[in-house]
Design an enzyme around this catalytic site. Sequence first.
Site, short mmCIF file in Angstrom:
data_model
loop_
_atom_site.label_atom_id
_atom_site.label_comp_id
_atom_site.label_asym_id
_atom_site.label_seq_id
_atom_site.Cartn_x
_atom_site.Cartn_y
_atom_site.Cartn_z
N TRP A 10 -13.20 18.40 4.82
CA TRP A 10 -13.20 18.94 3.44
C TRP A 10 -11.81 18.94 2.81
O TRP A 10 -11.68 19.14 1.62
CB TRP A 10 -13.75 20.36 3.43
CG TRP A 10 -15.20 20.51 3.77
CD1 TRP A 10 -16.09 19.53 4.13
CD2 TRP A 10 -15.96 21.74 3.77
NE1 TRP A 10 -17.33 20.07 4.36
CE2 TRP A 10 -17.28 21.42 4.14
CE3 TRP A 10 -15.63 23.07 3.50
CZ2 TRP A 10 -18.28 22.39 4.25
CZ3 TRP A 10 -16.62 24.04 3.61
CH2 TRP A 10 -17.93 23.70 3.97
N LYS A 11 -10.79 18.80 3.65
CA LYS A 11 -9.40 18.89 3.18
C LYS A 11 -9.20 20.24 2.44
O LYS A 11 -9.84 21.22 2.79
CB LYS A 11 -9.05 17.70 2.30
CG LYS A 11 -9.41 16.37 2.96
CD LYS A 11 -8.78 15.19 2.31
CE LYS A 11 -9.32 13.93 2.94
NZ LYS A 11 -8.54 12.77 2.62
N GLU A 98 -2.42 12.64 6.42
CA GLU A 98 -1.86 13.51 5.37
C GLU A 98 -0.94 14.56 6.00
O GLU A 98 0.07 14.94 5.42
CB GLU A 98 -3.00 14.16 4.57
CG GLU A 98 -3.68 13.14 3.68
CD GLU A 98 -5.12 13.45 3.33
OE1 GLU A 98 -5.57 14.59 3.53
OE2 GLU A 98 -5.81 12.53 2.85
N SER A 214 -12.83 6.03 3.27
CA SER A 214 -13.79 5.65 2.22
C SER A 214 -15.15 5.25 2.78
O SER A 214 -15.82 4.36 2.26
CB SER A 214 -13.21 4.54 1.34
OG SER A 214 -12.04 4.98 0.70
N GLY A 235 -14.11 12.02 4.39
CA GLY A 235 -13.41 12.92 3.47
C GLY A 235 -14.26 13.21 2.24
O GLY A 235 -15.16 14.05 2.27
N GLY A 236 -14.00 12.49 1.17
CA GLY A 236 -14.64 12.74 -0.12
C GLY A 236 -16.16 12.89 -0.04
O GLY A 236 -16.73 13.80 -0.65
C1 PEP Z 1 -10.14 11.43 5.58
O1 PEP Z 1 -9.28 11.98 4.92
O2 PEP Z 1 -10.27 11.74 6.77
C2 PEP Z 1 -10.99 10.43 4.96
C3 PEP Z 1 -11.59 9.56 5.70
O3 PEP Z 1 -11.10 10.50 3.58
P1 PEP Z 1 -12.05 9.60 2.65
O4 PEP Z 1 -13.39 9.51 3.33
O5 PEP Z 1 -12.11 10.34 1.36
O6 PEP Z 1 -11.40 8.25 2.52
#
Ligand code: PEP
Length: 251
Positions: A10-11, A98, A214, A235-236
């Site tokens: 979820w960050k 990150e 992604s 992530g998203g």
């Molecule tokens: C992540 O930050 O672990 C990630 C995979 O982000 P996203 O799916 O948004 O690229």
Amino acid sequence: MRKNIVAGNWKMNKTLQEGLALATELNEALAGETQKCDVVIGVPFIHLASAVAAVDANKVGVAAQNCANKESGAYTGEVSAAMVKSTGAGYIILGHSERREYYGETSAILNDKVALTLANGLTPIYCCGEALDVRNANEQNVYVKNQLEETVFNLSAEDFSKIVIAYEPIWAIGTGVTASTEQAQDMLAFIRTIIAEKFGAVIAENTSILYGGSCNAKNAPELFAQPDIDGGLIGGASLKVADFKAIIDAF
Ligand code: PEP
């Protein structure tokens, strides 16, 4: 046998109330279903205890996104692995790009975090992955090997067999650019090969290795069908139950 895992990250999103609603909705969406993979949600520290209480532990595991590299004491603002453990969470995501990039997490710091995570009986989801310039120079294998050799390859075979690896090329995180199925499979097969060289074929076969970057409902079925891709770190697309559930259903 290694597990298939879909883990959300979820960050720094969702207030406590929003996070509780999201965890509850996910739990409801999974109720009564036979899952073909383990599901984990990686939530901010303040959500941990509420998220654990909101989900059926047989269906959804809960992860922190970080922990301190110290056991306890005068480290204002930090949260220890033991504190994470005390919430009922089962995992800690470590070494996310990150955190390496914005918070200066070095291999030495990560070694301490991995050790404390394991010492508290939690499962590290250990991230690795290269930046775009490294990929463009075709040096991604050497780079990722080095990241692993400086950190989790220093573990005993017994401890290494308790961790989950997530390969996340930085150029694919949050950019909408997914690694091609071939790029992801090639890297995860490479990681499995070097695990086998270091710890032996049995441990390599039993290590869950996830792809992240992604990943979405559209590309997940093809990615997860690859022999070395055991799931995703998301992530998203983990922030909406419909999107996350569609990825879970890709197995
Ligand atoms: C992540 O930050 O672990 C990630 C995979 O982000 P996203 O799916 O948004 O690229």
